[in-house]
Write a protein that holds these residues in place. Structure first.
Motif, PDB file in Angstrom:
ATOM      1  N   ASP A  11      47.093  32.371  49.536  1.00 43.24           N
ATOM      2  CA  ASP A  11      46.618  32.691  50.975  1.00 43.24           C
ATOM      3  C   ASP A  11      47.756  32.127  52.002  1.00 43.24           C
ATOM      4  N   ASP A  65      46.893  35.332  54.538  1.00 41.40           N
ATOM      5  CA  ASP A  65      45.344  35.949  54.690  1.00 41.40           C
ATOM      6  C   ASP A  65      44.716  34.807  55.343  1.00 41.40           C
ATOM      7  N   LYS A  78      37.134  41.174  52.567  1.00 38.23           N
ATOM      8  CA  LYS A  78      38.428  41.508  53.238  1.00 38.23           C
ATOM      9  C   LYS A  78      38.442  42.670  53.977  1.00 38.23           C
TER      10      LYS A  78
END
Lengths: 338, 338
Positions: free
Chosen positions: B96, B101, B239
């Motif tokens: 991540d 992200d 997402k």
């Protein structure tokens, strides 16, 4: 005949480096690039560096000596020497990202040269590689060494996190600071100082003594490193003068000064509460740490560590010559300019 | 009687979660915070979350079933189930950061909530903790499981680095893309599918078959995940729609489309060469991947993986009921909406 420390470090280089090159070669070719760069073997473009400026190899040297200390050949310690050197370097690669350090050994850090993503993943790969080297052929001594390395790594990581939490707090208890140092620096040096004996199948009590030696060495080393972080010569440390103060690190001398209750300590706390320290203020902060007794107390604590390290060896059932060599090595590590 | 997949996942949760909570409790209290947050047990302020939204626990479920597949109790696999779940989550925490992200499971990722430094060190601690759980009481099967986990982790890390290198290259060979997937996703699922059998002391040949099953499951899973990264429903994936295209990932459907030699593939390459894709262009890119055959080829490849996974089980000397349950689980993992 008692061997001189520089000769022992050179022997380590000769013994360990080819095996290290081979071990790093187990990584995928693209992943090996930032790792080779970190070890100083290539530049950021992948061109081999003729005379790389490298780490001193203290940990693998301790590993080799700890096998000889219990009467085994140095070679017995080789997988442990490799593994601890790789795991130590994993921690440097990740710590440089976390601490936002752009330079190490007079060149760009891995994250600075390749980006943080590559540095994270290269460090991950090194951590796993270190353990794999011991688990490859899992004889009982190698498994014991791997478990000891995993435990030491966990301590080192906990210590690094404790150090990070210090950045967020105003003052730091001096004892807590030493606990952090024992974890962050001491645990892996303790492992390095014992892993050769573990691989040689030495009795637990001897392993414990060697581990104590390494722990105290680590504490003494960090104390001196903290002093160098304030008063070290940039051409020697490879970091800007007063770097630890610029980053407002709660290192041991700073923690001592802040806890001193002195006027100098208060003025230091005031400086540390500022957003930004220019060079003049860094100089002023260094003078305040000294005035508040932080420098003297840290030098004296480092000496105490060295005495306890020597005591640990004297109580151990190990070869007297190797014990003397371990003490020389400890003095070499800790005595740098202080 | 053949047990239903949701019941098996629930059994895993009941068996593994208390042990997972206990294992994370071995970390220093400050280091445990980002880890507990990642597992969904607490929020970023440290307040317990009543009904945490968690991962499905596919890997620990595979681990437990792989012990039962060779006639052992599921409990035999517990340390392996724990270790693989922790190592998997280490990779999520680091990935991540690397992939930048900001969200996972509908909440801020660890780096977003605590900063990259904490996320790096929390991931490091998880990686080591996973291996420590197996090396704590180093019986030969546990050591074999630890070595297998270390090897799988090394593959996973190499795969993640390969994936990162794809971002920097214009086009990606489809075979190379599958190799990346085998490493990044397949290796750890292969380990998960075999570790229970390893801990139960099953013969090498059976372990190898189970590993093949897990590898193919991983490849099939990633293929579907890549499809979801383009066409998945944001309320399900957690997402944004078309997220993989926005990040210009060279996922399998994209690699197939780019290599198709079709006009749609060329137009996709053109879109991928731009600095920034707005929502309209992301939609256009998705349509081009489909037109160039990337979607169909990936769905079909996922089915091939599932067939090979089933074949691996059929050739193995394992309990027929558990084999059927493993196949159900594989279908559950891979079949999501495609």
């Amino acid at each position: 005949m008692r061997r001189a420390t520089p000769d022992l470090l050179e022997r380590t280089r000769v013994m360990v480096e080819p095996a290290l090159v081979e071990a790093v070669g187990r990584l995928s070719s693209s992943l090996a690039v930032p790792v080779r760069y970190h070890f100083g073997w290539i530049d950021a473009a992948g061109i081999p560096v003729p005379n790389p400026r490298q780490g001193k190899g203290i940990r693998p040297t301790l590993a080799l000596l700890s096998a000889e200390a219990v009467g085994a050949e140095a070679e017995v310690a080789l997988p442990g020497a490799l593994a601890v050197e790789i795991v130590h370097n994993f921690s440097l690669v990740h710590d440089d990202i976390i601490d936002d350090d752009p330079e190490r050994r007079h060149r760009a850090t891995v994250w600075k040269a390749f980006g943080a993503g590559d540095a994270i993943i290269a460090g991950d790969a090194m951590m796993v590689l270190g353990l794999e080297l011991l688990l490859d052929r899992p004889t009982p001594p190698r498994v014991a060494a791997a478990a000891d390395l995993a435990g030491a790594s966990a301590s080192m990581i906990a210590g690094q996190h404790m150090d990070m939490s210090f950045h967020r707090s105003q003052a730091v208890d001096v004892d807590l600071c030493w606990e952090m140092v024992s974890l962050k620096t001491g645990a892996l040096l303790a492992h390095a100082s014992a892993v050769g004996a573990i691989l040689a199948g030495a009795p637990d009590q001897t392993v414990r003594r060697l581990r104590s030696f390494g722990l105290e060495l680590g504490r003494g080393f960090q104390a001196i490193d903290d002093l160098l972080g304030i008063w070290g010569d940039p051409s020697v440390t490879g970091k800007p003068a007063g770097n630890d103060l610029r980053e407002r690190k709660k290192s041991i001398p700073v923690a001592v000064a802040l806890a001193s209750g002195s006027r100098a300590g208060e003025r230091l706390a005031d400086l540390y509460s500022r957003e930004w320290l220019d060079d003049d203020r860094i100089e002023a902060a260094a003078a305040l740490v000294e005035e508040a007794g932080g420098r003297e107390a840290t030098v004296s604590a480092a000496r105490d560590c060295m005495r306890r390290a020597a005591d640990a060896l004297r109580g151990a059932d190990i070869d007297a010559q190797v014990a003397a060599e371990l003490e020389d090595l400890a003095a070499f590590v800790v005595d740098r300019d202080f």
